[in-house]
Design an enzyme around this catalytic site. Structure first.
Site, PDB file in Angstrom:
ATOM      1  N   SER A 161      -7.030  36.395 -30.930  1.00  0.00           N
ATOM      2  CA  SER A 161      -7.577  35.045 -30.898  1.00  0.00           C
ATOM      3  C   SER A 161      -8.648  34.851 -31.981  1.00  0.00           C
ATOM      4  O   SER A 161      -8.371  35.026 -33.154  1.00  0.00           O
ATOM      5  CB  SER A 161      -8.120  34.759 -29.491  1.00  0.00           C
ATOM      6  OG  SER A 161      -8.290  33.393 -29.261  1.00  0.00           O
ATOM      7  N   ASP A 167      -2.302  32.132 -26.646  1.00  0.00           N
ATOM      8  CA  ASP A 167      -3.436  33.018 -26.914  1.00  0.00           C
ATOM      9  C   ASP A 167      -3.138  34.482 -26.565  1.00  0.00           C
ATOM     10  O   ASP A 167      -2.670  34.787 -25.463  1.00  0.00           O
ATOM     11  CB  ASP A 167      -4.631  32.530 -26.099  1.00  0.00           C
ATOM     12  CG  ASP A 167      -5.945  33.063 -26.592  1.00  0.00           C
ATOM     13  OD1 ASP A 167      -6.074  34.293 -26.741  1.00  0.00           O
ATOM     14  OD2 ASP A 167      -6.855  32.258 -26.833  1.00  0.00           O
TER      15      ASP A 167
END
Length: 257
Positions: A41, A154
């Site tokens: 991320s 994510d």
């Protein structure tokens, strides 16, 4: 004598990822360079900027330039508040059409493939921008990111601290975790949102906790728990940067590295 291979793990954490850049500033002062990076991320943004030759100060400036909740970024009738595709506008001037193999360092980026429910580690031929956006597409906030026939979200859904993916190939490993759970009081848990958010934070933290011990040098700070995932103000980002730097500096004398 053979040079030790140094690994660097950079966790997710939204704009708290700026703390990673603060850590990189301290590493540079100590002439410590990572050979291989495992990123998730926000950590993938910092890791790729670092591997492209950007300085810690330039990485901080990049985060300051991203206006996440600009009204032009909002979507309608899509599975996310903000379009993940708009982040190409910020990343394109830096990376152009680079692949992960074009970066100056060995970078591993993790994302979650939603259809199969599996972790994806992008290979060297994968486009850098696509890999970063895929790893940063926060469920419920940004739309999932489509590449070919795969739907990415994510990397933190499955592996917010991907130390395990490089553990076996590093002689020394540094880990930076920027999402510690906040210390709270009973009175803070007074809404559905607060309870759900707290539960998610604890679940995520528990899933990563055992991997902290993989690191020869583990860097974090409880101070980061007082900052949000989507900080916008320049002074707040500078504070986060400074926390990362100080956390590295204060823990350095406690490790043999």
């Amino acid at each position: 004598m053979k040079k030790s291979k140094v690994g660097l793990v950079l966790s997710g954490g939204g704009t708290k990822g700026v703390a990673h850049a603060g850590v990189l500033k301290f590493l540079a002062e100590k002439s410590i360079e990572a050979d291989v990076l495992a990123c998730c991320s926000a950590g993938s943004i910092v890791g790729c900027l670092y591997a492209a030759g950007k300085s810690p100060g330039e990485i901080l400036s990049f985060f300051k330039s991203v206006y996440f909740f600009n009204w032009r970024h909002f979507t309608f009738n899509q599975p996310g508040l903000v379009s993940s595709k708009i982040f190409r506008n910020y990343l394109k001037p830096v990376f152009e059409d680079m692949t992960i193999g074009d970066l100056k360092k060995d970078v591993r980026i993790v994302a979650t493939e939603l259809v199969s429910g599996t972790q994806k580690i992008f290979d060297k031929d994968f486009n850098v921008i696509d890999a970063i956006i895929a790893s940063c597409s926060i469920p419920g906030v940004t739309t999932p990111y489509i590449v070919g026939k795969e739907l990415y979200s994510d990397g933190g859904v499955l592996n917010n601290f991907p130390a395990d993916i490089i553990q076996q190939e590093c002689d020394k490993m540094i880990g930076v975790f920027v999402s510690p759970p906040q210390d709270i009081e009973l009175s803070n848990l007074n809404s559905i949102k607060a309870v759900v958010s707290r539960s998610y934070d604890l679940l995520s933290f528990r899933n990563e906790l055992h991997k902290f011990s993989y690191c020869d040098w583990f860097i974090t700070s409880k101070k980061l728990s007082h900052y949000g995932t989507f900080e916008r103000k320049a002074e707040r980002l500078e504070e986060i940067f400074a926390i990362g730097y100080q956390a590295a500096k204060q823990s350095f004398d406690e490790v043999i590295f």
